[in-house]
Write an enzyme that holds these catalytic residues in place. Structure first.
Site, PDB file in Angstrom:
ATOM      1  CG  ASN A 184     -40.617 -71.647  12.559  1.00 27.10           C
ATOM      2  OD1 ASN A 184     -39.801 -70.792  12.234  1.00 27.10           O
ATOM      3  ND2 ASN A 184     -40.957 -71.875  13.811  1.00 27.10           N
ATOM      4  CE1 TYR A 188     -42.128 -62.531  16.300  1.00 31.89           C
ATOM      5  CE2 TYR A 188     -40.424 -62.646  14.644  1.00 31.89           C
ATOM      6  CZ  TYR A 188     -41.261 -63.266  15.538  1.00 31.89           C
ATOM      7  OH  TYR A 188     -41.221 -64.629  15.683  1.00 31.89           O
ATOM      8  CG  HIS A 246     -35.323 -67.621  13.769  1.00 28.38           C
ATOM      9  ND1 HIS A 246     -35.757 -68.557  12.867  1.00 28.38           N
ATOM     10  CD2 HIS A 246     -36.195 -67.682  14.812  1.00 28.38           C
ATOM     11  CE1 HIS A 246     -36.857 -69.151  13.328  1.00 28.38           C
ATOM     12  NE2 HIS A 246     -37.136 -68.641  14.505  1.00 28.38           N
TER      13      HIS A 246
HETATM   14 FE1  HDE Z   1     -39.961 -65.726  16.362  1.00 33.06          FE
HETATM   15  N1  HDE Z   1     -38.670 -64.228  16.870  1.00 33.06           N
HETATM   16  N2  HDE Z   1     -40.825 -65.580  18.176  1.00 33.06           N
HETATM   17  N3  HDE Z   1     -41.159 -67.332  15.941  1.00 33.06           N
HETATM   18  N4  HDE Z   1     -39.104 -65.904  14.576  1.00 33.06           N
HETATM   19  C1  HDE Z   1     -37.683 -63.743  16.092  1.00 33.06           C
HETATM   20  O1  HDE Z   1     -37.306 -61.464  15.757  1.00 33.06           O
HETATM   21  C2  HDE Z   1     -40.684 -64.551  19.029  1.00 33.06           C
HETATM   22  C3  HDE Z   1     -42.131 -67.854  16.740  1.00 33.06           C
HETATM   23  C4  HDE Z   1     -39.508 -66.696  13.536  1.00 33.06           C
HETATM   24  O2  HDE Z   1     -35.328 -64.241   9.385  1.00 33.06           O
HETATM   25  C5  HDE Z   1     -37.048 -62.515  16.668  1.00 33.06           C
HETATM   26  O3  HDE Z   1     -36.240 -60.218  14.229  1.00 33.06           O
HETATM   27  C6  HDE Z   1     -41.609 -64.658  20.126  1.00 33.06           C
HETATM   28  C7  HDE Z   1     -42.989 -68.740  15.998  1.00 33.06           C
HETATM   29  C8  HDE Z   1     -38.636 -66.515  12.405  1.00 33.06           C
HETATM   30  O4  HDE Z   1     -35.259 -62.388  10.526  1.00 33.06           O
HETATM   31  C9  HDE Z   1     -37.830 -62.286  17.964  1.00 33.06           C
HETATM   32  C10 HDE Z   1     -42.310 -65.817  19.909  1.00 33.06           C
HETATM   33  C11 HDE Z   1     -42.495 -68.720  14.727  1.00 33.06           C
HETATM   34  C12 HDE Z   1     -37.702 -65.558  12.803  1.00 33.06           C
HETATM   35  C13 HDE Z   1     -38.817 -63.425  17.945  1.00 33.06           C
HETATM   36  C14 HDE Z   1     -41.811 -66.389  18.671  1.00 33.06           C
HETATM   37  C15 HDE Z   1     -41.359 -67.847  14.704  1.00 33.06           C
HETATM   38  C16 HDE Z   1     -38.028 -65.191  14.161  1.00 33.06           C
HETATM   39  C17 HDE Z   1     -35.550 -62.555  16.764  1.00 33.06           C
HETATM   40  C18 HDE Z   1     -43.404 -66.436  20.735  1.00 33.06           C
HETATM   41  C19 HDE Z   1     -43.008 -69.509  13.514  1.00 33.06           C
HETATM   42  C20 HDE Z   1     -36.533 -65.034  12.000  1.00 33.06           C
HETATM   43  C21 HDE Z   1     -35.039 -61.586  15.727  1.00 33.06           C
HETATM   44  C22 HDE Z   1     -44.399 -65.537  21.200  1.00 33.06           C
HETATM   45  C23 HDE Z   1     -44.346 -69.188  13.133  1.00 33.06           C
HETATM   46  C24 HDE Z   1     -36.930 -63.917  11.089  1.00 33.06           C
HETATM   47  C25 HDE Z   1     -36.207 -61.014  15.132  1.00 33.06           C
HETATM   48  C26 HDE Z   1     -35.745 -63.474  10.257  1.00 33.06           C
HETATM   49  C27 HDE Z   1     -37.328 -64.238  14.883  1.00 33.06           C
HETATM   50  C28 HDE Z   1     -39.751 -63.546  18.887  1.00 33.06           C
HETATM   51  C29 HDE Z   1     -42.284 -67.635  18.162  1.00 33.06           C
HETATM   52  C30 HDE Z   1     -40.603 -67.617  13.501  1.00 33.06           C
HETATM   53  C31 HDE Z   1     -36.992 -62.221  19.231  1.00 33.06           C
HETATM   54  C32 HDE Z   1     -41.717 -63.683  21.279  1.00 33.06           C
HETATM   55  C33 HDE Z   1     -44.207 -69.487  16.529  1.00 33.06           C
HETATM   56  C34 HDE Z   1     -38.712 -67.222  11.065  1.00 33.06           C
HETATM   57  O5  HDE Z   1     -38.525 -61.069  17.938  1.00 33.06           O
END
Ligand code: HDE
Length: 708
Positions: free
Chosen positions: A147, A361, A74
């Site tokens: 999402n 996060y 993202h």
């Molecule tokens: Fe994320 N995800 N994600 N994700 N995600 C990040 O956090 C992560 C997942 C989502 O505009 C990171 O600050 C793991 C699902 C959005 O700043 C990180 C897993 C969904 C955003 C991270 C998931 C998301 C992130 C990267 C599985 C939808 C952007 C930078 C266990 C429900 C937020 C940050 C923004 C961002 C980890 C799966 C949505 C690396 C470990 C499912 C919208 O922490």
């Protein structure tokens, strides 16, 4: 109480951090006035630069450290401020104050994003879109980090690094950028059957939204709400765009990635600047354990959605995005969304993907924002007081006054002290747990195909065509035949027609479905509930009449144009919240039939048809003749026609459409179903605006033959 700014847009407390960079002397960071910002300090006119030049060194050192790591996923996004209001108290289900008080306007900051691409990648690539919302509530910050698709690729957090490494550019040559159309992505998903449902969404038009304001958002996981009596209800979050949903077409999306890589970001910005504020209704699906136990899937499995036919989405509040950030880095880049940011009345479920996210996060912000005090960055600060014994660390911005940093203490009168749950302190849901400690995937998570089939069955013919073509496109870019074959093997368990269509595009035989685990047939001794088709999953079936608000129309002109018609069309469009922009082959003005020059907004080559939702060609014989003789203008309308956009023209203007081969001689009025309207604004205006609201003319069938 959450603080509103003076103009009602966003958080008032952020005003204190806004620094005007103009109107004062130029100084160093220490406040020393700078007399010469053009030349460094040298030994002699043509000699070496002196180490002593503290002004140069400070400036260059700061510059050298301007970058922070981009988000691991993202990385590319755009944000906006706004507010949220609940329509009626939800106290029956949750004690979260911002969900119980309809008089409260809770400030929000939203960041929309793509997932796979780097920070500088294009907006319109085929990808999932992030939809993250931070609510600055009176009881602390609450983040819904969602999402624009309601399910995910994997069921367990331990697979996330594998999934992300597979979809990101390949490690040896770092290609391709921001695209899933490559071997490692399809290799991983073909070996991970649980991803099948989400891959269907990714191949659908949901992955190429026309605008952030016209896509849905989802919390994905099942969460819990807890009321004042400690009772829990399961909740799934939905954001429903007030303008309705609309997407790009694939050819358009690819071209936009080159011609306007900022397409979605620009649209969000301009829409807010124009006062066309994006609005979303908050929807919730509320259900209890007994209901959850009746479904033919597990509500803790993030690869499953709950069909709206089983649990209707109740609209409970509205979010309006009404202010652009002042500074991209300070706000959009530094905002830190954390799944762990919940407030009293909101809690988690045991979804194994969610459980990993609760950790991830907070952890990622430490390296991205450089330390544990990121909550003090203006955009991340809660609007309510926050106090505890955590101290020091990089970037501590506060001068804490007090003699203790521990609890319990008597030296500072025992403050700050805990708040009992009855008075508003956070408490987790009292859930009884018992189980063996082991690494295991629940048996109830085993069905990987039924909801992929449900998604396919819920699409209109046009959408099915788009999905099949998207698979064909992506797999044609996969180099290894065995990966393509394996993907077809997965699709065979989704739908035979889809498999045959994809197989034909990539020159392979369509395999037969293999034997796989089906949905849960019985839950708690009763037959499980299941749904075969859900119109809510289709963009087109769900569209209703749509809304023209926020759309853009290109008005093509040349010297001799019918100026009053241009003005009339612009005014009519403005009334419907639509922007009409005048395009010619040069900037400045063009001559009009009434002698009043018509101002040109953009040139035809800088604002291609793909940047608009529709085209209007006004009359004026000379203008029409000049346009019909211009290859750029002919291509313009042909391309808009190919992308199934509404096209309107005055009788003279239709010359251009005839030249492009998209209307027949003598054709006037609205052609039955093909979305081309010829006539005076008074005659065709209403039909044109209706077509704009519907966005695309899906009934048009001859666009495939148009050479654009
Ligand atoms: Fe994320 N995800 N994600 N994700 N995600 C990040 O956090 C992560 C997942 C989502 O505009 C990171 O600050 C793991 C699902 C959005 O700043 C990180 C897993 C969904 C955003 C991270 C998931 C998301 C992130 C990267 C599985 C939808 C952007 C930078 C266990 C429900 C937020 C940050 C923004 C961002 C980890 C799966 C949505 C690396 C470990 C499912 C919208 O922490």
């Amino acid at each position: 109480m959450a603080k509103q700014s003076r103009n009602g847009k966003g958080r008032a407390d952020l005003d204190a951090f806004r620094v005007q960079s103009t109107g004062t002397d130029l100084t160093t960071n220490q406040g020393v006035p700078i007399a010469d910002n053009q030349n460094s300090l040298r030994a002699g006119e043509r000699g070496p630069t002196l180490l002593e030049d503290f002004i140069l060194r400070e400036k260059i050192t700061h510059f050298d450290h301007e970058r922070i790591p981009e988000r691991v996923v993202h990385a590319r996004g755009a944000g906006a401020h706004g507010y949220f209001t609940v329509s009626e108290s939800l106290e029956k289900f949750t004690r979260a104050k911002f969900l119980c008080d309809p008089s409260l306007r809770t400030p929000v900051f939203v960041r929309f994003s793509t997932v796979g691409g780097s920070r500088g990648s294009a907006d319109t690539v085929r990808d999932v879109r992030g939809f993250a919302t931070k609510f600055y509530t009176p009881e602390g910050n609450f983040d819904i980090v969602g999402n624009n698709m309601p399910v995910f690729f994997i069921q367990d957090a331990i697979k996330f690094p594998d999934f992300v490494h597979a979809v990101k550019p390949e490690p040896h040559h770092e290609m391709p950028q921001a695209s899933s159309a490559h071997d490692s992505f399809w290799d991983f998903v073909s070996l991970t059957p649980e991803s099948t449902h989400m891959v269907m969404w990714l191949m659908s038009d949901r992955a190429i939204p026309r605008s952030y304001a016209t896509m849905e958002g989802f919390g994905v996981h099942t969460y819990r709400w807890i009321n004042a009596d400690g009772e829990s209800t399961f909740v799934k979050y939905h954001w429903k765009p007030v303008r309705g949903m609309s997407s790009l077409v694939w050819d358009e999306a690819q071209k936009l990635a080159g011609k306007d890589a900022d397409f979605n970001r620009r649209d969000l910005w301009e829409s807010i600047e124009a006062g066309n504020f994006p609005e979303f209704e908050l929807g919730v699906q509320l259900f209890d354990d007994a209901q959850a136990d009746a479904f033919d899937f597990d509500v803790l499995d993030p690869t499953k959605l709950i069909p709206e036919e089983l649990v209707p989405v109740q609209l409970v509040g509205k979010m309006v995005l009404d202010r652009n950030p002042d500074n991209f880095f300070a706000e959009t880049e530094q905002v830190a969304f954390c799944v762990s940011h919940v407030v009293p009345g909101v809690d988690f479920s045991n979804d194994p993907l969610l459980q990993g996210r609760i950790f991830s996060y907070l952890d990622t912000q430490l390296s991205r924002l450089g330390g544990p005090n990121f909550h003090q960055i203006p955009i991340n600060r809660p609007v309510c007081p926050f106090r505890n014994g955590q101290q020091d660390g990089f970037h501590q911005m506060e001068i804490r006054v007090g003699k203790t940093a521990y609890d319990p203490n008597s030296v500072d009168g025992g403050l700050p002290k805990e708040k009992p749950v009855e008075d508003g302190g956070f408490a987790s849901y009292l859930e009884q747990l018992r189980g063996d400690k082991r690494r295991v995937r629940a048996g109830s998570f085993k069905d990987h195909f039924s909801q992929a089939t449900l998604f396919w069955n819920s699409q209109t013919d046009v959408e099915k065509e788009h999905i099949a073509s998207a698979f064909g496109f992506e797999l044609a870019k996969v180099e290894r035949v065995e990966i393509r074959e394996r993907v077809l093997g997965r699709l065979a368990n989704v739908d035979a027609d889809l498999t045959a269509r994809v197989a034909a595009q990539i020159g392979l035989a369509a395999p037969k479905a293999s034997k796989v685990d089906g949905p849960l047939r019985r839950r708690n001794g009763k037959p499980a509930q299941r749904i075969e088709s859900s119109p809510a999953l289709s963009i087109i079936a769900n569209a209703g009449e749509g809304s023209a608000k926020g759309r853009k129309v290109a008005i093509l002109v040349a010297d001799g144009v019918d100026g009053p018609a241009v003005a009339a069309m612009k005014a009519a469009l403005k009334k419907a919240g639509v922007t009409g922009l005048v395009l010619a082959d040069h900037l400045g003005t063009v001559a009009s039939t009434d002698g009043e020059p018509v101002a040109v907004d953009h040139t035809i080559v800088t604002m291609p048809s793909i940047a608009f939702d529709a085209v209007y060609v006004p009359g004026g014989v000379d203008s029409a003749r000049a346009l019909a003789a211009s290859g750029d203008a002919v291509h313009y309308v042909a391309e808009a026609y190919k992308h199934v956009k509404p096209i309107a023209a005055a009788a003279d203007g239709a010359d251009l459409l005839r030249q492009a081969g998209i209307v027949r001689a003598g054709q006037t009025g609205s052609d039955a179903g093909n979305g081309v309207f010829v006539g005076t604004p008074a005659k065709i205006g209403a039909a044109f605006t209706r077509a704009l609201a519907a966005h695309r003319v899906w009934t048009r069938t001859d666009q495939i033959a148009v050479p654009a």
